[in-house]
Design a protein around this motif. Structure first.
Motif, PDB file in Angstrom:
ATOM      1  N   PHE A 201       0.835  -1.205   0.000  1.00 25.80           N
ATOM      2  CA  PHE A 201       0.000   0.000   0.000  1.00 25.80           C
ATOM      3  C   PHE A 201       0.871   1.256   0.000  1.00 25.80           C
ATOM      4  O   PHE A 201       0.580   2.225  -0.701  1.00 25.80           O
ATOM      5  N   ARG A 202       1.944   1.220   0.757  1.00 29.29           N
ATOM      6  CA  ARG A 202       2.838   2.380   0.800  1.00 29.29           C
ATOM      7  C   ARG A 202       3.470   2.634  -0.572  1.00 29.29           C
ATOM      8  O   ARG A 202       3.650   3.777  -0.985  1.00 29.29           O
ATOM      9  N   VAL A 203       3.813   1.574  -1.269  1.00 32.18           N
ATOM     10  CA  VAL A 203       4.460   1.725  -2.575  1.00 32.18           C
ATOM     11  C   VAL A 203       3.463   2.189  -3.633  1.00 32.18           C
ATOM     12  O   VAL A 203       3.730   3.109  -4.412  1.00 32.18           O
ATOM     13  N   SER A 204       2.290   1.561  -3.670  1.00 31.84           N
ATOM     14  CA  SER A 204       1.321   1.845  -4.728  1.00 31.84           C
ATOM     15  C   SER A 204       0.487   3.097  -4.458  1.00 31.84           C
ATOM     16  O   SER A 204      -0.001   3.740  -5.380  1.00 31.84           O
ATOM     17  N   ASN A 205       0.275   3.379  -3.155  1.00 30.19           N
ATOM     18  CA  ASN A 205      -0.537   4.529  -2.732  1.00 30.19           C
ATOM     19  C   ASN A 205      -2.000   4.396  -3.137  1.00 30.19           C
ATOM     20  O   ASN A 205      -2.720   5.380  -3.241  1.00 30.19           O
ATOM     21  N   HIS A 206      -2.439   3.165  -3.410  1.00 28.57           N
ATOM     22  CA  HIS A 206      -3.872   2.939  -3.632  1.00 28.57           C
ATOM     23  C   HIS A 206      -4.234   1.545  -3.135  1.00 28.57           C
ATOM     24  O   HIS A 206      -3.354   0.721  -2.841  1.00 28.57           O
ATOM     25  N   ARG A 207      -5.518   1.260  -3.058  1.00 34.15           N
ATOM     26  CA  ARG A 207      -5.985   0.073  -2.334  1.00 34.15           C
ATOM     27  C   ARG A 207      -6.257  -1.151  -3.198  1.00 34.15           C
ATOM     28  O   ARG A 207      -6.798  -2.142  -2.711  1.00 34.15           O
ATOM     29  N   PHE A 208      -5.904  -1.124  -4.493  1.00 37.60           N
ATOM     30  CA  PHE A 208      -6.234  -2.245  -5.374  1.00 37.60           C
ATOM     31  C   PHE A 208      -5.009  -2.776  -6.117  1.00 37.60           C
ATOM     32  O   PHE A 208      -5.106  -3.191  -7.255  1.00 37.60           O
ATOM     33  N   PHE A 209      -3.854  -2.780  -5.484  1.00 41.40           N
ATOM     34  CA  PHE A 209      -2.646  -3.252  -6.142  1.00 41.40           C
ATOM     35  C   PHE A 209      -2.561  -4.777  -6.058  1.00 41.40           C
ATOM     36  O   PHE A 209      -3.199  -5.416  -5.215  1.00 41.40           O
ATOM     37  N   GLY A 210      -1.759  -5.354  -6.937  1.00 41.84           N
ATOM     38  CA  GLY A 210      -1.477  -6.786  -6.862  1.00 41.84           C
ATOM     39  C   GLY A 210      -2.704  -7.658  -7.049  1.00 41.84           C
ATOM     40  O   GLY A 210      -3.636  -7.323  -7.782  1.00 41.84           O
ATOM     41  N   ARG A 211      -2.704  -8.800  -6.374  1.00 42.50           N
ATOM     42  CA  ARG A 211      -3.808  -9.751  -6.469  1.00 42.50           C
ATOM     43  C   ARG A 211      -4.893  -9.357  -5.486  1.00 42.50           C
ATOM     44  O   ARG A 211      -4.653  -9.222  -4.290  1.00 42.50           O
ATOM     45  N   THR A 212      -6.097  -9.178  -5.990  1.00 42.98           N
ATOM     46  CA  THR A 212      -7.222  -8.722  -5.165  1.00 42.98           C
ATOM     47  C   THR A 212      -8.201  -9.864  -4.915  1.00 42.98           C
ATOM     48  O   THR A 212      -8.620 -10.559  -5.852  1.00 42.98           O
ATOM     49  N   ALA A 213      -8.556 -10.055  -3.643  1.00 50.00           N
ATOM     50  CA  ALA A 213      -9.576 -11.039  -3.257  1.00 50.00           C
ATOM     51  C   ALA A 213     -10.876 -10.315  -2.972  1.00 50.00           C
ATOM     52  O   ALA A 213     -10.888  -9.230  -2.397  1.00 50.00           O
ATOM     53  N   LEU A 214     -11.972 -10.932  -3.388  1.00 51.70           N
ATOM     54  CA  LEU A 214     -13.301 -10.367  -3.159  1.00 51.70           C
ATOM     55  C   LEU A 214     -13.983 -11.133  -2.036  1.00 51.70           C
ATOM     56  O   LEU A 214     -14.053 -12.366  -2.053  1.00 51.70           O
ATOM     57  N   ILE A 215     -14.481 -10.410  -1.056  1.00 50.09           N
ATOM     58  CA  ILE A 215     -15.089 -11.009   0.129  1.00 50.09           C
ATOM     59  C   ILE A 215     -16.605 -10.856   0.043  1.00 50.09           C
ATOM     60  O   ILE A 215     -17.136  -9.756   0.188  1.00 50.09           O
TER      61      ILE A 215
END
Length: 406
Positions: A201-215
């Motif tokens: 999160f610190r590197v990307s500065n947004h909440r949807f980086f990398g692999r995203t899981a849906l709950i």
């Protein structure tokens, strides 16, 4: 990312530092004072704090705010507070900026950086602790980089267009209307909870980086409060969607400590021509206290007032009293130490802000009906009866059940 204890096979979900951040700035144009608006009798910010504190995988809960009243309510509900600077408190401020600032402030305060960070929104009043735990587990145990709550969505989405047809289908072909069961499942982002690997999160500065899981969540519980109508809808739904209030059992409590004014009385004082004060108490409360004593539960009356009425009532009930106390929490802590009682095994009943120190000390803070909003927000349970109208007997019934009347 979780650890297994040798020989037990049990996973320690708290082996990682999981920080829940609740952004709750004071300004709101759609619903003024929104984060302090009550749903089900509980301010929205306090509901979010409770959901986070109830999650087993969350280790710390922080509310980021620029508003003193919101800060007070958040602390009363059990959260730490990070005061947000003006630069990230305006209408254009992003939630990501608030989360990053809270992460930094929390790391400085605790000396430990978060491994996983959550963004939890006050505006989703029916978010559950289980859903928060599932978001964290998707990262700590499922290998995801980010996770967020979603709900099944079956609607046909349209968008207006300047062309000759006037509108077009976003998630469907207007010329072919497949049956619901033949369509791919669409999922609606609920806006309630997001979990992220803190370093990513610190590197990307947004909440949807990398692999995203849906709950997945229950669509019936999905509601975001942005307009006054949303708030009215949430208040109407609260009696149906809120879980039944939990109350303590006898096996959880080793002592009962009671405030006096406003808890055992209706908070009114009658003064005669000679300056003598009288108050009204409830006979049922006396019966409840007597039953608690018979059951072997120590009972203490704790009051800031130095008043003969308090002492007289204590003598009548045959229970000890500490009154004329400036710091009730310090007096209660000393009483627990002297009597060998763990504070987390104490039920404390109160009604006003001077009870907050005791609420923070004990395992079962209880507010009587009609208590100050901040007190109700911090309570684990709230009586249906008001102070001086049977609230203490109600508490006794929680602990003793049918044996109360024997």
């Amino acid at each position: 990312m979780s650890e297994t204890h040798p020989g037990t096979g049990e996973t320690d979900h708290r082996s990682r530092n999981v920080l829940a951040v609740i952004p709750a700035r004071g300004g709101s144009k759609g619903v003024p004072g929104k984060n302090l608006a009550a749903v089900g009798g509980i301010p929205l910010v306090a509901r979010a704090v409770r959901a986070c504190r109830g999650a087993h995988r969350v280790t710390s809960v922080v509310v980021s705010t620029d508003d003193p009243a919101t800060a007070e309510t958040a602390r009363a509900a059990g959260a730490d507070v990070v005061l947000r600077p003006a630069a990230i408190a305006g209408d254009t401020a992003t939630s990501e900026a608030a989360v990053l600032h809270a992460m930094d402030a929390h790391a400085v305060t605790t000396g430990a950086a978060a491994d996983v960070v959550l963004l939890v929104q006050c505006t989703s009043p029916f978010l559950t602790s289980e859903e928060i735990d599932d978001c964290v587990a998707a990262i700590t145990e499922g290998g995801a980089d980010t996770a967020h709550t979603v709900a099944a969505f079956h609607g046909f989405v349209w968008r207006e267009d300047a062309g000759p047809q006037g509108a077009f289908g976003v998630n469907h072909d207007r010329a072919t209307r497949p049956r619901r069961q033949d369509r791919p499942q669409d999922l609606l982002e609920t806006g309630a909870a997001y979990a992220m690997r803190a370093d990513g999160f610190r590197v990307s500065n947004h909440r949807f980086f990398g692999r995203t899981a849906l709950i997945p969540t229950d669509p019936a519980r999905v509601l975001e409060i942005d307009e006054p109508a949303d708030l009215a809808r949430a208040r109407a739904l609260a009696p149906l969607l809120d879980p039944a209030a939990t109350t303590p059992g006898r096996d959880e409590i080793d002592a009962v400590v009671l405030d006096f004014d406003g808890t055992q009385t209706d908070d009114r004082v009658l003064i005669d021509a000679d300056g003598r004060e009288t108050v009204a108490v409830h006979r049922g409360d006396g019966l409840g206290i007597a039953a608690l004593r018979r059951a072997g539960l120590p009972v203490l009356i704790l009051s800031t007032e130095t008043n003969p009425v308090v002492a007289a009532r204590a003598r009548k009930l045959r229970v000890p009293v500490l009154h004329g106390i400036d710091r009730k929490d310090l007096a209660l802590k000393q009483w627990c130490e002297e009597n060998g009682i763990a504070p987390e095994r104490v039920l404390y009943a109160g009604n006003d802000v001077n009870d907050m120190g005791c609420f923070a000390l004990v395992g079962w803070p209880v507010a009587v009906a009609g208590a100050h909003d901040v007190v109700r927000a911090a309570a684990r349970a709230v009586t249906t009866a008001h102070g001086g109208q049977g609230a203490i007997r109600e508490i006794a019934a929680w602990l003793l059940g049918p044996s109360l009347d024997r």
